[in-house]
Scaffold this motif. Structure first.
Motif, mmCIF file in Angstrom:
data_model
loop_
_atom_site.group_PDB
_atom_site.id
_atom_site.type_symbol
_atom_site.label_atom_id
_atom_site.label_comp_id
_atom_site.label_asym_id
_atom_site.label_seq_id
_atom_site.Cartn_x
_atom_site.Cartn_y
_atom_site.Cartn_z
ATOM 1 N N SER A 71 27.367 20.888 38.199
ATOM 2 C CA SER A 71 27.696 20.987 36.773
ATOM 3 C C SER A 71 28.861 20.047 36.508
ATOM 4 O O SER A 71 29.940 20.217 37.076
ATOM 5 C CB SER A 71 28.076 22.427 36.423
ATOM 6 N N ASP A 83 31.460 21.023 39.391
ATOM 7 C CA ASP A 83 31.325 22.218 40.226
ATOM 8 C C ASP A 83 29.954 22.216 40.887
ATOM 9 O O ASP A 83 28.975 21.728 40.308
ATOM 10 C CB ASP A 83 31.415 23.503 39.378
ATOM 11 N N THR A 84 29.883 22.785 42.076
ATOM 12 C CA THR A 84 28.601 23.080 42.698
ATOM 13 C C THR A 84 28.258 24.512 42.332
ATOM 14 O O THR A 84 29.074 25.418 42.516
ATOM 15 C CB THR A 84 28.676 22.926 44.228
ATOM 16 N N VAL A 85 27.076 24.713 41.792
ATOM 17 C CA VAL A 85 26.658 26.021 41.293
ATOM 18 C C VAL A 85 25.437 26.489 42.071
ATOM 19 O O VAL A 85 24.444 25.764 42.170
ATOM 20 C CB VAL A 85 26.302 25.957 39.783
ATOM 21 N N GLU A 86 25.527 27.695 42.624
ATOM 22 C CA GLU A 86 24.375 28.324 43.258
ATOM 23 C C GLU A 86 24.028 29.570 42.464
ATOM 24 O O GLU A 86 24.883 30.430 42.245
ATOM 25 C CB GLU A 86 24.658 28.709 44.707
ATOM 26 N N ILE A 87 22.783 29.655 42.042
ATOM 27 C CA ILE A 87 22.313 30.816 41.299
ATOM 28 C C ILE A 87 21.214 31.483 42.121
ATOM 29 O O ILE A 87 20.200 30.857 42.450
ATOM 30 C CB ILE A 87 21.772 30.415 39.905
ATOM 31 N N HIS A 109 23.658 33.259 34.740
ATOM 32 C CA HIS A 109 24.774 33.172 35.683
ATOM 33 C C HIS A 109 26.026 32.764 34.909
ATOM 34 O O HIS A 109 25.992 31.815 34.135
ATOM 35 C CB HIS A 109 24.445 32.128 36.753
ATOM 36 N N LEU A 111 29.264 30.919 34.837
ATOM 37 C CA LEU A 111 29.905 29.832 35.560
ATOM 38 C C LEU A 111 31.422 29.962 35.514
ATOM 39 O O LEU A 111 32.108 29.779 36.521
ATOM 40 C CB LEU A 111 29.465 28.498 34.954
ATOM 41 N N LYS A 112 31.954 30.277 34.333
ATOM 42 C CA LYS A 112 33.397 30.468 34.157
ATOM 43 C C LYS A 112 33.625 31.663 33.259
ATOM 44 O O LYS A 112 32.926 31.833 32.266
ATOM 45 C CB LYS A 112 34.031 29.236 33.493
#
Length: 156
Positions: A71, A83-87, A109, A111-112
């Motif tokens: 992201s 950011d690296t995002v894992e959902i 999800h 994120l913040k």
């Protein structure tokens, strides 16, 4: 009387759950790794706190337990953060986490949490970051139908 209350509750629920979100729909339900998905969000109230959310819609034929992406957040033409995002989309036992009917499931999800954003246009770009066996890049991720990133105002 009970019928009227139930009917109005149902109507209000429909309006609340159908917020206007600009989903990106993937052609043939396939996210190509070269395709970066862009969302432009206008922040009007810089004093408010916001939750930054990503919602993913996928089919029940999706063959992985999760989805991983980068992201990228831009403001005023400058990159602020990546950011690296894992959902997670399913539990270890294979049960889908998301909600939905038939063969489409949706997972949201956060994120913040409770973040402030400067007033003005913010751009978020999502980039696929999936790998097979941690080495081989997945060039086409099938059974992903839609994705969106959006802000919700914290009313606390």
């Amino acid at each position: 009387m009970k019928y009227k209350i139930w009917r109005w509750s149902f109507i209000i629920l429909i309006f609340v759950s159908c917020e206007d979100r600009d989903y990106h729909t993937f052609s043939d339900k396939t996210w190509n790794s070269e395709e970066r998905v862009q969302f432009d969000i206008e922040v009007e109230d810089s004093t408010a706190y916001y939750f930054t959310n990503i919602s993913v819609r996928h089919t029940t034929s999706y063959k992985y337990q999760n989805i991983i992406m980068f992201s990228h957040h831009y403001f005023d033409g400058k990159k602020i953060k990546t950011d690296t995002v894992e959902i997670l989309l399913s539990k270890k036992n294979g049960r889908w986490i998301g909600t939905g009917k038939n063969d489409i499931k949706e997972v949201t999800h956060t994120l913040k949490e409770r973040s402030r954003y400067r007033q003005g246009p913010h751009r978020f770009i999502l980039e696929l970051a999936m790998r097979k066996n941690e080495l081989l890049k997945i060039n086409e991720l099938t059974d992903i139908s839609d994705i969106v990133i959006y802000l919700t105002k914290d009313d606390k």
